[in-house]
Design an enzyme around this catalytic site. Structure first.
Site, mmCIF file in Angstrom:
data_model
loop_
_atom_site.group_PDB
_atom_site.id
_atom_site.type_symbol
_atom_site.label_atom_id
_atom_site.label_comp_id
_atom_site.label_asym_id
_atom_site.label_seq_id
_atom_site.Cartn_x
_atom_site.Cartn_y
_atom_site.Cartn_z
ATOM 1 N N SER A 190 0.852 -0.993 -0.018
ATOM 2 C CA SER A 190 -0.016 0.022 -0.105
ATOM 3 C C SER A 190 0.727 1.245 0.135
ATOM 4 C CB SER A 190 -0.799 -0.032 1.365
ATOM 5 O OG SER A 190 -1.439 1.194 1.378
ATOM 6 N N TYR A 216 -1.416 -0.752 10.576
ATOM 7 C CA TYR A 216 -1.613 -1.245 8.755
ATOM 8 C C TYR A 216 -0.410 -0.663 8.193
ATOM 9 C CZ TYR A 216 -3.409 -1.165 4.281
ATOM 10 O OH TYR A 216 -3.741 -1.575 2.960
HETATM 11 N N1 NAP Z 1 -8.869 -0.710 -0.435
HETATM 12 C C1 NAP Z 1 -7.922 -0.131 -0.402
HETATM 13 O O1 NAP Z 1 -8.011 1.309 -0.451
HETATM 14 C C2 NAP Z 1 -6.454 -0.576 -0.436
HETATM 15 C C3 NAP Z 1 -5.488 0.399 -0.779
HETATM 16 C C4 NAP Z 1 -4.100 -0.159 -0.809
HETATM 17 C C5 NAP Z 1 -3.991 -1.608 -0.450
HETATM 18 N N2 NAP Z 1 -5.042 -2.375 -0.094
HETATM 19 C C6 NAP Z 1 -4.606 -3.664 -0.080
HETATM 20 O O2 NAP Z 1 -5.179 -4.573 -0.970
HETATM 21 C C7 NAP Z 1 -5.642 -5.734 -0.322
HETATM 22 C C8 NAP Z 1 -7.150 -6.204 -0.663
HETATM 23 O O3 NAP Z 1 -7.713 -5.233 0.180
HETATM 24 P P1 NAP Z 1 -9.354 -4.850 -0.231
HETATM 25 O O4 NAP Z 1 -9.650 -3.287 -0.176
HETATM 26 O O5 NAP Z 1 -9.853 -5.487 -1.579
HETATM 27 O O6 NAP Z 1 -10.027 -5.672 1.037
HETATM 28 P P2 NAP Z 1 -11.233 -6.328 1.033
HETATM 29 O O7 NAP Z 1 -12.428 -6.076 0.364
HETATM 30 O O8 NAP Z 1 -11.773 -6.226 2.666
HETATM 31 O O9 NAP Z 1 -10.851 -7.815 0.896
HETATM 32 C C9 NAP Z 1 -9.933 -8.358 1.728
HETATM 33 C C10 NAP Z 1 -9.723 -9.840 1.269
HETATM 34 O O10 NAP Z 1 -9.073 -10.564 2.322
HETATM 35 C C11 NAP Z 1 -9.675 -11.549 2.823
HETATM 36 N N3 NAP Z 1 -9.414 -11.801 4.158
HETATM 37 C C12 NAP Z 1 -9.284 -10.899 5.036
HETATM 38 N N4 NAP Z 1 -8.998 -11.485 6.414
HETATM 39 C C13 NAP Z 1 -8.905 -12.966 6.132
HETATM 40 C C14 NAP Z 1 -8.739 -13.986 6.777
HETATM 41 N N5 NAP Z 1 -8.324 -14.009 8.340
HETATM 42 N N6 NAP Z 1 -8.522 -15.143 6.437
HETATM 43 C C15 NAP Z 1 -8.957 -15.280 4.949
HETATM 44 N N7 NAP Z 1 -9.192 -14.296 4.261
HETATM 45 C C16 NAP Z 1 -9.210 -13.117 4.921
HETATM 46 C C17 NAP Z 1 -11.188 -11.354 2.822
HETATM 47 O O11 NAP Z 1 -11.772 -12.406 2.786
HETATM 48 P P3 NAP Z 1 -13.438 -12.439 3.466
HETATM 49 O O12 NAP Z 1 -14.171 -12.189 2.028
HETATM 50 O O13 NAP Z 1 -13.640 -14.022 3.541
HETATM 51 O O14 NAP Z 1 -13.454 -11.637 4.327
HETATM 52 C C18 NAP Z 1 -11.139 -10.585 1.365
HETATM 53 O O15 NAP Z 1 -11.420 -11.523 0.388
HETATM 54 C C19 NAP Z 1 -5.425 -5.837 0.907
HETATM 55 O O16 NAP Z 1 -4.166 -6.348 1.185
HETATM 56 C C20 NAP Z 1 -5.099 -4.256 1.333
HETATM 57 O O17 NAP Z 1 -3.984 -4.081 2.311
HETATM 58 C C21 NAP Z 1 -6.142 -1.906 -0.291
#
Ligand code: NAP
Length: 263
Positions: free
Chosen positions: A139, A152
């Site tokens: 990130s 984070y």
């Molecule tokens: N969104 C942003 O603004 C942003 C910015 C920079 C980087 N990122 C990074 O991008 C990645 C994805 O983020 P996102 O925004 O797509 O998040 P999200 O919509 O919350 O999705 C997170 C994913 O991780 C899975 N997950 C979380 N905890 C878990 C656990 N204990 N065991 C198994 N699976 C788990 C969730 O599965 P479930 O559906 O089963 O909960 C979901 O598939 C992350 O690494 C995040 O740090 C996001």
């Protein structure tokens, strides 16, 4: 047998967008997320519409055993992994003093421990399928000191540093390591709402997960080391090097203060 891309956190958000992106590029998939998160429906959809093979595993990636279970599953089913995408992540949630202890530990386990251990356990599989690659989802928070993103940001700084060093070690094995550092992504409902409250520049910097997924998979296939997706985010990275700390702190504080109290 055609090799597979393994994606953690593939049930929604960025992980789901990357699963669809890989499948559109005719890549077989192994998807991982928590139980009852819709992986079964997503797998059926991808198999039927995009005609690639899909396996899915419902596991809690905050437990160390989950990495061993994934590794055993691949071995037992004789699945060759060409790409490993460490995407699953627990997002930031408020001031450090207000965070629940278990939330902090879970964030470290999912964001740091699991990607590290999974990379170690799948390394031989990846080496056997070289040229192959690892895509670690970090990130922009890994570069900045931001209130409400302390643990984070720390976990993502680890992932960025780990990936950069590992890329050098694995070059000789034909295994690339790519880090993508997105700014805001419109993934969860909470983030979509929060992103709308931000100032003009931050709002322009936010990407939708599908566009970011195309950029991420392209970068992995081109074996790039690090990518910050989006023109405005790239400009912000340059500005960060030019502006004095006091101005950056004020700008960051102004944006953070726009968030609702509970986030
Ligand atoms: N969104 C942003 O603004 C942003 C910015 C920079 C980087 N990122 C990074 O991008 C990645 C994805 O983020 P996102 O925004 O797509 O998040 P999200 O919509 O919350 O999705 C997170 C994913 O991780 C899975 N997950 C979380 N905890 C878990 C656990 N204990 N065991 C198994 N699976 C788990 C969730 O599965 P479930 O559906 O089963 O909960 C979901 O598939 C992350 O690494 C995040 O740090 C996001």
């Amino acid at each position: 047998m055609k090799p597979y891309a393994l994606i953690t956190g593939a049930s929604q958000g960025f992980g789901k967008a990357m699963a669809l992106e890989f499948a559109q590029r005719n890549m077989n998939l192994v998807l991982v997320a928590l139980p009852n998160s819709g992986l079964s429906e997503l797998s059926i959809f991808i198999k039927q519409i995009l005609i690639v093979d899909v396996h899915y595993l419902e596991l809690d990636l905050s437990s160390i055993e989950s990495s061993y279970k994934i590794s055993s599953y691949l071995e037992n089913n004789n699945l060759s992994i060409k790409y490993l995408v460490n995407n699953a992540g627990v997002l930031s949630r408020g001031f450090f003093t207000e965070l629940d202890d278990n939330y902090i530990l879970k964030q470290i386990e999912v964001n740091v421990t699991t990607p590290t251990l999974l990379t170690k356990l799948l390394l031989n599989n990846l080496r056997n399928n070289a040229p192959s690659g690892i895509l670690n989802i970090s990130s922009m928070a890994s570069f900045f000191a931001l209130p409400k993103k302390q643990v984070y940001g720390g976990t993502k700084a680890y992932l960025t540093s780990f990936s950069r060093s590992l890329a050098k070690e694995l070059k000789q094995d034909g295994v690339s390591v790519t880090i993508i550092c997105p700014g805001g992504l419109n993934t969860t409902t909470r983030l979509c709402y929060q992103n709308r409250l931000m100032g003009w520049i931050t709002r322009q910097s936010v990407l939708n997960p599908e566009d970011a997924a195309t950029i991420a998979v392209d970068a992995l296939l081109k074996r790039k080391t690090m990518v910050v997706p989006g023109f405005i985010n790239k400009c912000l990275m340059i500005l960060d090097k030019l502006l004095p700390e006091i101005i950056k702190d004020k700008l960051a504080e102004r944006e953070i203060n726009k968030l609702p109290a509970s986030t």
